[in-house]
Enzyme design. Structure first.
Site, PDB file in Angstrom:
ATOM      1  N   CYS A   1      54.182  47.182  21.880  1.00 38.56           N
ATOM      2  CA  CYS A   1      52.699  46.314  21.767  1.00 38.56           C
ATOM      3  C   CYS A   1      52.923  45.565  20.196  1.00 38.56           C
ATOM      4  O   CYS A   1      52.689  47.016  19.263  1.00 38.56           O
ATOM      5  CB  CYS A   1      51.190  47.748  21.280  1.00 38.56           C
ATOM      6  SG  CYS A   1      50.264  47.562  20.476  1.00 38.56           S
TER       7      CYS A   1
ATOM      8  N   SER B   1      44.872  48.241  14.011  1.00 37.40           N
ATOM      9  CA  SER B   1      45.767  48.324  12.921  1.00 37.40           C
ATOM     10  C   SER B   1      45.762  46.900  12.104  1.00 37.40           C
ATOM     11  O   SER B   1      47.142  47.617  11.237  1.00 37.40           O
ATOM     12  CB  SER B   1      46.812  47.507  14.317  1.00 37.40           C
ATOM     13  OG  SER B   1      46.940  46.613  14.558  1.00 37.40           O
TER      14      SER B   1
END
Length: 316
Positions: free
Chosen positions: A55, A140
């Site tokens: 990812c 994130s």
């Protein structure tokens, strides 16, 4: 800072799309911070990262953790690149070299962590609080800023001094982040997950328009902003390093490859990858290709994983 929903699921066979065929990324939900005097205090060995090497969003947290020297402060577990019908899976149910079992609860899927923290939510990479047994943050772009400053008091001076978001460069970093996210980071997904020709063409032209702009920015430069490594480089890197192995073919972003179409971006990529260990050591091409080509069966129903490009990234 523009809110960016950068931890959406990539469930097997379930790609969120609007009626016009365009990809719509779901919003991140857990948005707390780690700070002295807050609910989540900076402490050694209190927090844990659950990530996927595959990812791009999760990997930028891994890069920031390494750059800041937080390996002994924040523990980490890597999931399997084989996402199944439940979602991101641990090695207990989807074994793969480099994947790990859940060390905290013995869960089989990341979804189980989300259900523990909030029975009404599910998602992917997360920053977990082992003390309160809940999720601190699953966005994130915010996690890398937490890692950038939240633990400085626990670090040696040389690592505390590492600043990926310096105040004097923020007015340049912020608009560049917006361009990179919309046109490149999320742009490749908008092209790859589009379910109509119009939606795909809108997205793919925007991807290469953004790449053209970044190419001009990087001519004669080692870094995107100023003369130093910043979070803008981290955020761009995770997409560019996946571009030729995955997005060019799998997501139909095939106007040009990075290695043959963007010499300035390609040189920037290779310099960072080969000279800064935080980038090289957190890039696992086997996990990257296995995840996209094996798990996204609506795009690749045969689950055949391509061998190339050869090499995955060229030497300097």
């Amino acid at each position: 800072m523009t809110t960016q929903n950068t931890n959406a699921k990539h469930e097997v066979g379930n790609i969120p799309a609007a009626p016009d065929g365009s990809f719509k990324r779901p919003a991140s939900t857990f948005r707390d911070v780690i700070e002295r005097g807050g609910r989540f205090e900076p402490e050694r060995d209190r927090y844990h990262l659950y990530v996927s090497y595959a990812c791009p969003w999760a990997t930028r947290a891994l890069i920031a953790r390494k750059l800041k020297g937080l390996e002994d402060v924040i523990s980490v577990t890597k999931v399997s690149p084989h996402m199944d019908e439940v979602g991101w899976a641990f090695a207990s149910v989807q074994p793969y070299p480099g994947a790990e079992k859940d060390p905290l609860y013995g869960y089989d899927h990341v979804k189980d962590l989300y259900l523990k923290a909030d029975p009404d939510y599910t998602g992917s990479a997360i920053l977990w609080d082992k003390k309160d047994e809940t999720i601190v943050n699953n966005e994130s772009s915010e996690i890398i800023r937490i890692l950038n400053t939240g633990f400085n008091e626990l670090l040696p001076a040389e690592k505390a001094a590492v600043d990926l978001y310096p105040e004097e460069l923020r007015s340049d970093i912020d608009p560049l982040n917006d361009l990179i996210y919309a046109g490149i980071n999320n742009g490749v997904y908008r092209a790859g997950f589009a379910t109509s020709q119009d939606a795909y063409e809108r997205a793919v032209y925007e991807v290469f328009d953004a790449l053209d702009k970044v190419e001009e920015l990087l001519k004669g430069k080692d870094y995107l902003v100023g003369d130093r490594l910043t979070e803008a480089d981290v955020r761009l890197f995770v997409t560019i390093v996946r571009f030729d192995p995955v997005y060019h073919g799998h997501y139909k972003c095939n106007f040009r490859t990075i290695r043959h179409g963007y010499p300035a971006i390609d040189l920037w990529l290779r310099k960072i990858y080969w000279t800064v260990d935080a980038f090289k050591s957190t890039t696992n091409f086997d996990h990257i290709k296995e995840f996209y080509y094996w798990s996204q069966i609506k795009i690749n129903p045969t689950r055949v994983v391509p061998v190339g490009p050869v090499p995955h990234i060229r030497p300097l």
